[in-house]
Design an enzyme around this catalytic site. Sequence first.
Site, PDB file in Angstrom:
ATOM      1  N   ASN A   7       0.831  -1.210   0.000  1.00  0.00           N
ATOM      2  CA  ASN A   7       0.000   0.000   0.000  1.00  0.00           C
ATOM      3  C   ASN A   7       0.865   1.259   0.000  1.00  0.00           C
ATOM      4  O   ASN A   7       0.645   2.182  -0.784  1.00  0.00           O
ATOM      5  CB  ASN A   7      -0.917   0.022   1.223  1.00  0.00           C
ATOM      6  CG  ASN A   7      -1.876  -1.146   1.257  1.00  0.00           C
ATOM      7  OD1 ASN A   7      -1.942  -1.930   0.322  1.00  0.00           O
ATOM      8  ND2 ASN A   7      -2.622  -1.274   2.357  1.00  0.00           N
ATOM      9  N   HIS A  58     -18.228  35.470 -30.398  1.00  0.00           N
ATOM     10  CA  HIS A  58     -19.311  34.711 -31.035  1.00  0.00           C
ATOM     11  C   HIS A  58     -18.932  34.264 -32.456  1.00  0.00           C
ATOM     12  O   HIS A  58     -19.813  34.035 -33.299  1.00  0.00           O
ATOM     13  CB  HIS A  58     -20.617  35.527 -31.091  1.00  0.00           C
ATOM     14  CG  HIS A  58     -21.032  36.092 -29.781  1.00  0.00           C
ATOM     15  ND1 HIS A  58     -21.706  35.366 -28.829  1.00  0.00           N
ATOM     16  CD2 HIS A  58     -20.847  37.338 -29.248  1.00  0.00           C
ATOM     17  CE1 HIS A  58     -21.933  36.126 -27.770  1.00  0.00           C
ATOM     18  NE2 HIS A  58     -21.416  37.320 -27.997  1.00  0.00           N
ATOM     19  N   GLU A  77      -6.492  18.522 -35.623  1.00  0.00           N
ATOM     20  CA  GLU A  77      -7.711  17.747 -35.379  1.00  0.00           C
ATOM     21  C   GLU A  77      -7.470  16.645 -34.350  1.00  0.00           C
ATOM     22  O   GLU A  77      -8.326  16.378 -33.493  1.00  0.00           O
ATOM     23  CB  GLU A  77      -8.215  17.154 -36.692  1.00  0.00           C
ATOM     24  CG  GLU A  77      -8.765  18.200 -37.643  1.00  0.00           C
ATOM     25  CD  GLU A  77      -9.168  17.644 -38.990  1.00  0.00           C
ATOM     26  OE1 GLU A  77      -9.887  18.349 -39.720  1.00  0.00           O
ATOM     27  OE2 GLU A  77      -8.770  16.509 -39.327  1.00  0.00           O
ATOM     28  N   TYR A  84      -6.928   1.799   2.364  1.00  0.00           N
ATOM     29  CA  TYR A  84      -6.600   1.299   1.029  1.00  0.00           C
ATOM     30  C   TYR A  84      -7.647   0.293   0.571  1.00  0.00           C
ATOM     31  O   TYR A  84      -8.145  -0.516   1.346  1.00  0.00           O
ATOM     32  CB  TYR A  84      -5.211   0.636   1.011  1.00  0.00           C
ATOM     33  CG  TYR A  84      -4.830   0.137  -0.368  1.00  0.00           C
ATOM     34  CD1 TYR A  84      -4.275   0.995  -1.301  1.00  0.00           C
ATOM     35  CD2 TYR A  84      -5.073  -1.182  -0.731  1.00  0.00           C
ATOM     36  CE1 TYR A  84      -3.955   0.555  -2.577  1.00  0.00           C
ATOM     37  CE2 TYR A  84      -4.758  -1.635  -2.008  1.00  0.00           C
ATOM     38  CZ  TYR A  84      -4.209  -0.764  -2.926  1.00  0.00           C
ATOM     39  OH  TYR A  84      -3.910  -1.204  -4.189  1.00  0.00           O
TER      40      TYR A  84
END
Length: 462
Positions: free
Chosen positions: A109, A155, A289, A316
């Site tokens: 852990n 806009h 893109e 955990y």
Amino acid sequence: MKLWGGRFEHGPAELFEQFSGSLDFDRRLLEADILGSKAFASALASVGILTCEDREIVHRAFDEILSEAREADMFGEAEDEDIHTFVIRKLDEKAGSLSQKIHTGRSRNEQVATDFRLWMKTEINAIQELLVGLMGVLLDFAMREPDALLPGYTHLRRAQPVLWAHYLLAYFEMFARDWQRFDDAYRRTDVLPLGSGALAGSGFPFDRQAMADELGFSKLSANSIDAVSDRDFALDFLYAAAGTMLHLSRLAEDWILYSGEEFGFLELGDEVTSGSSLMPQKKNPDACELVRGKSGRVSGSLLSLMMTLKGLPLSYNRDLQEDKEPVFDAAAQLSGCLAVMKLTVQTAAIHPDRMEAAADESWVSATALAEELSKKGVPFHRAHQIVGKLVLESVRTGNRPQDWTTGELKEIASEFDDKARDLLTARSALSNHVVPGGTASSVLLGALEEAGKRLEAMRRTQ
């Protein structure tokens, strides 16, 4: 090799082992796991679990493992449960029975929390360096084209004239904030969990500060329960990554538009564009893109980890194994996008004449004209109406702003004069914005200089 098993009469089913294994992705933590284990070996020597000679044997074995890993893929067909058991198995091959002592007083852990933080600190530094690189080429572009003018948009409609360099500095500011967010994320990551045990703290009197010093952590975790269950630092990283991707996506979107025939302001380099398999004339903005598309992927990583954490009881839980893949993927996507966008900026060119022509043929000077009337004592509401009437008449007659003479302007409203006529060009209207942070040329020079100083300060911290 397993780090547990005495409690069980039978081993786990093969299906469950395949389902629960994490070596295929947490192998990225190999170096961090070895560094953390070396520090822990030093701690074991300090409390008498290992002798000084044992510690040196273990350290040399870890160094050999790391060296071999850097030279070749050492995972091969490894079937270990996770990176921690893989490293212990490799240690056993080199150091024999000493490997059975290395986990004394240590839980996976705390181990995985330490590994994750070590890895993330290195990754944050690398991302900040990429951010500085992108900001640098944006600043270079701005300094190459200090006089280029384009219509600024609200806009997605032409609004007021701005300098191209002023536009680029807007993205410089966004990425500067991203750099700062990663800096904040680094500080919250720079906390050592090692010594917290499974959740209650170690049963051995380890010198945690010595381990922190060896591993380069500036702080110790204050609460052992929190230390093993905390993944806020991973959320901080993902939030910073998602925010940076949003800014990259906005830049990509702008340049997809600006490089299209309808705008014609920008030419993207061949290095970051592609053609069509059918249409010979196409030059597609693929890099932009892809960056725009990957922003959703990184934002999804943030949401994924948030949902994993939202209902976990302390401390955990095995759910936390799901913390790494979103972070690893987000880091990889962000690093790639920053590098590609830097190349995109470096290889782009603008068409200043087209940009200024687009500004001049529109009414981006209208606000400056109304403000000039107000400076002469005309109430702004009245000035707004007068200029709006002029714009409407231009739409009806097909006049561009610069087509109007002073006499014709006075027929629209007696308040117009030669100064008003001069403000009808976009470039003349620029000088109206001299406040700090504005787009006037006189202000821009100082802004470029200040941006350069800030960028250099960021470089010095790397």
